[in-house]
Write a protein that holds these residues in place. Sequence first.
Motif, PDB file in Angstrom:
ATOM      1  N   TYR A 195      -3.559  -2.862  -3.461  1.00  0.00           N
ATOM      2  CA  TYR A 195      -4.060  -3.066  -4.829  1.00  0.00           C
ATOM      3  C   TYR A 195      -4.980  -4.281  -4.958  1.00  0.00           C
ATOM      4  N   ALA A 233       0.846  -1.202   0.000  1.00  0.00           N
ATOM      5  CA  ALA A 233       0.000   0.000   0.000  1.00  0.00           C
ATOM      6  C   ALA A 233       0.879   1.249   0.000  1.00  0.00           C
ATOM      7  N   ARG A 254      -1.140   6.744  -2.347  1.00  0.00           N
ATOM      8  CA  ARG A 254      -2.243   6.883  -3.302  1.00  0.00           C
ATOM      9  C   ARG A 254      -3.259   5.748  -3.123  1.00  0.00           C
ATOM     10  N   TYR A 255      -2.760   4.514  -3.037  1.00  0.00           N
ATOM     11  CA  TYR A 255      -3.625   3.348  -2.812  1.00  0.00           C
ATOM     12  C   TYR A 255      -3.398   2.877  -1.382  1.00  0.00           C
ATOM     13  N   THR A 256      -4.062   3.546  -0.459  1.00  0.00           N
ATOM     14  CA  THR A 256      -3.778   3.323   0.963  1.00  0.00           C
ATOM     15  C   THR A 256      -4.223   1.949   1.454  1.00  0.00           C
ATOM     16  N   TYR A 257      -5.161   1.308   0.744  1.00  0.00           N
ATOM     17  CA  TYR A 257      -5.588  -0.047   1.103  1.00  0.00           C
ATOM     18  C   TYR A 257      -4.879  -1.103   0.252  1.00  0.00           C
ATOM     19  N   ARG A 261      -8.111  -4.676  -4.796  1.00  0.00           N
ATOM     20  CA  ARG A 261      -9.360  -4.507  -5.545  1.00  0.00           C
ATOM     21  C   ARG A 261      -9.200  -4.805  -7.049  1.00  0.00           C
TER      22      ARG A 261
END
Length: 355
Positions: free
Chosen positions: A140, A132, A135-138, A142
């Motif tokens: 990738y 993470a 920008r993509y705090t959770y 998804r």
Amino acid sequence: MTGHHHAPVDAARDHSHDHGHGHGHGHGHGHEHVAHGHSHPHGGAKGFLYDLLVPHTHDSADSIDDAMEASAAGVRALKISLFILLATTVLQAVIVAFTESIALLADTIHNFADALTAVPLWIAFVLGRRVANRRYTYGYGRAEDLAGMFIVFVVALSAVVAGWQAIDRFINPRPIENPWLLVAAGLIGFAGNEVVAIYRIRVGQKIGSAALVADGVHARLDGFTSLSVVIGAVGVLVGFPVADPIIGLLISVSIMVLLWGTVKSIGARLMDAIDPALMGTAEHALEHTTGVEAVRDLRLRWVGHRLTGSATVEVTASSLHDAEHIAEHATEHVREAMGNVDEFTVTPAAHAHQH
């Protein structure tokens, strides 16, 4: 915590608790994993068909608890199933050369295109391993659900193409040579797809991947499409050539109907839906932690095939240190009860009756 691989915990809460607590968990939290009472109102033949074609995505009790291991299992399932499908396609292509069957050619092209749907899912699994960032705090994860939507699109498109071919065969009937070879080719297609379906669905359920289960269902539907080639060939053998397009059309319609279950499954993931049984398992683990009086604000969400979540618990503690210690124990219990949890944050709050 308890030796599992976990994603980094919030720095502010990173007590790196190496206080060696062999705290024998004397609170007997016999995690029966709260039996997944799905209570699906399906029985008999209808229930069997539903479970066959709309299998459940999760099985947290049996899930792999290491994120990298789960991802590796998903990629391995895709690699092996891709090669099985490609081998099936090559065998069918050889038979196409002998029979000149349009139906079998369509099925062969269909199987080849479907084998390639493993590629975006493979990319999604590899992408999901990335750390993470700001920008993509959770992370990738998804990307996996996006790949699942792509699979749904391909299945829908293939159903439309198969239906169009069936209608075309009604209008322009074609003679079929060597129908016995067609029977063999259809059975090869069915066997290859069913092996892939069982494998993908089993691994998908084990690691909690809705997209991999969807790809498994996809392979199973393709297997039935291959069986339609067999039924069509038998129809030719008994002097009823129109059986081929009739079966083809019925299968196209049934694929579209059954696809709805997969659309709902992937769509639910994108909407952060969670199975109430998983909530029950987490709640049970928290409530059976010594010092926890009540559970508030429990949240869980899927990020790809991994779970992340948080909870606020009311605790009976005489100091902040004790409260944090109880919260740590509660976190461990959730991870023990649900193997595929990456991050789970428990925030202690004073028990409501305390002043």
